[in-house]
Design an enzyme around this catalytic site. Structure first.
Site, PDB file in Angstrom:
ATOM      1  N   LEU A  60       0.815  -1.210   0.000  1.00 39.06           N
ATOM      2  CA  LEU A  60       0.000   0.000   0.000  1.00 39.06           C
ATOM      3  C   LEU A  60       0.851   1.263   0.000  1.00 39.06           C
ATOM      4  O   LEU A  60       0.647   2.172  -0.797  1.00 39.06           O
ATOM      5  CB  LEU A  60      -0.928  -0.013   1.222  1.00 39.06           C
ATOM      6  N   GLN A  86      15.670   1.085  31.702  1.00 38.89           N
ATOM      7  CA  GLN A  86      16.005   1.890  32.872  1.00 38.89           C
ATOM      8  C   GLN A  86      16.246   1.011  34.095  1.00 38.89           C
ATOM      9  O   GLN A  86      17.203   1.219  34.843  1.00 38.89           O
ATOM     10  CB  GLN A  86      14.871   2.886  33.156  1.00 38.89           C
ATOM     11  N   GLU A 111       1.053   0.498  10.011  1.00 40.71           N
ATOM     12  CA  GLU A 111      -0.395   0.243   9.974  1.00 40.71           C
ATOM     13  C   GLU A 111      -1.192   1.371  10.651  1.00 40.71           C
ATOM     14  O   GLU A 111      -2.198   1.138  11.321  1.00 40.71           O
ATOM     15  CB  GLU A 111      -0.727  -1.125  10.564  1.00 40.71           C
ATOM     16  N   SER A 154       0.238   6.564  15.591  1.00 41.30           N
ATOM     17  CA  SER A 154      -0.593   6.864  16.759  1.00 41.30           C
ATOM     18  C   SER A 154      -1.469   8.078  16.498  1.00 41.30           C
ATOM     19  O   SER A 154      -2.610   8.157  16.983  1.00 41.30           O
ATOM     20  CB  SER A 154       0.288   7.106  17.990  1.00 41.30           C
TER      21      SER A 154
END
Length: 371
Positions: free
Chosen positions: A118, A328, A355, A358
């Site tokens: 795509l 950490q 995909e 966010s």
């Protein structure tokens, strides 16, 4: 059946996926042995009907499978998810009888690997900007264009490829089946990546690629609808991958907390670090349950677009945060190349990008809840 399924998957993970995970990352080695093991065991068609060569399990089972694989090797998880969630779905939902028999059946049996083509240099989040063209010439489509960031490219036998057959914008897009041996399909060398190095990613160059007209999936102009519906389910695969990464990071942190001693006691006795572990567990479990909830909606035939985007958003954010906290907590040891925490930290970031970033997931969610 389900108990046997998970037992077989655990065997594959123990015998093949786990022993190869570190090497695949260090050498950017395609996770082919793991994919072959999954294919031989019948996992490549997990949520599809037996009459087409699938296993007939639920989408929830598929999502759980991706999570388990990704907890050990995210590269295997995304390679598997790309095939099952992205490449197989368009053919199952929109393919003609010929396409299902010639292309989907061998994919579900695990004889052929699939990819989803795509993305382009100027068409990432903006699918309507796709510039690849497919022109009808007699009984054939001639395709020209350029695709980037294609997972499984160079290893896949079948590509679900999107190109422009009409005017500008999303309404002019169509979907096609392209085979790896089609003349005019050129594939770049594998791209070097920060993480998921055992999953192969390449560019595609389409130079007067000529395919029979019956390789068109659905009707001309159906491409955008096919892509969006496919990505709804595909995002659950990436959410599951992210949950697996986050859970692995949590486990790695807990081992360190229980084993590492400072100031005369193990780290697990320091309240600040105990709270980190609590937050990690809460984020992992919240992401897992949201992902499974969206998968159950899909299995029930209900709308799940906003829930799928929410699952991917929450899970990917959890993966990145938990991986960072694992490094950490492990301290200098977690920063060294070859450590599990370091690998998970690099693998986690991509779940916020592919995909649908966010930011795009927030757009989809807002559209679902506000209109």
């Amino acid at each position: 059946m389900e108990a046997t399924l998970w037992q077989r998957l655990d065997e594959i993970i123990t015998r093949t996926v786990r022993p190869m995970a570190e090497r695949c990352d260090e050498e950017s080695l395609f996770c082919g042995e793991s994919v072959r093991a999954l294919a031989d065991a019948g996992f490549m068609g997990l949520p599809y009907p037996p009459k087409l060569g699938g296993r007939g399990s639920s989408y929830e089972s598929y999502v759980r499978c991706v999570e388990r694989l990704s907890k050990v090797c995210p590269s295997v998880g995304v390679t598997y998810a790309t095939h099952v969630g992205l490449a197989c779905h368009p053919l199952h939902a929109f393919g003609s009888p010929m396409q299902k028999e010639s292309f989907l059946r061998p994919m579900l049996r695990g004889d052929k690997l699939g990819a989803f083509a795509l993305t382009e240099p100027e068409a990432g989040s903006d699918v309507g900007a796709i510039a690849t063209t497919a022109e009808l010439d007699g009984g054939f489509y001639v395709i020209n264009g350029h695709k980037i960031f294609i997972t499984n490219a160079g290893r896949a036998d079948i590509y679900i490829l999107f190109a422009r057959t009409g005017g500008q914008g999303t309404e002019g897009l169509s979907a096609f089946v392209v085979c790896s041996d089609d003349a005019g399909l050129l594939i770049s060398a594998p791209q070097r990546k920060m993480g998921i190095r055992g999953a192969q990613t390449c560019e595609l160059f389409l130079r007067n690629l000529c395919i029979p007209a019956d390789r068109l999936i659905g009707r001309p102009g159906d491409g955008f609808r096919i892509a969006m519906e496919t990505l709804d389910g595909g995002r659950l695969g990436i959410a599951a991958q992210a949950v697996g990464i986050a859970d692995a990071a949590f486990d790695e942190a807990c081992v360190r907390l229980k084993e590492r001693r400072q100031f005369g006691r193990t780290l697990e006795h320091f309240q600040g670090l105990r709270w980190k572990a609590a937050d990690m567990w809460a984020k992992v479990e919240a992401a897992r349950q949201l992902t499974l909830y969206a998968a159950r909606l899909r299995d029930g035939g209900k709308r799940f677009r906003a829930e799928a985007s929410a699952a991917k958003l929450v899970a990917s954010e959890a993966a990145v945060w938990c991986a960072s906290e694992a490094v950490q907590i492990c301290g200098g040891s977690g920063y060294l190349q070859g450590s599990v925490a370091e690998r998970l930290y690099r693998d986690a970031k991509i779940t916020q990008i592919y995909e649908g970033t966010s930011e795009v997931q927030r757009m989809v969610i807002a559209s679902g809840v506000l209109g």
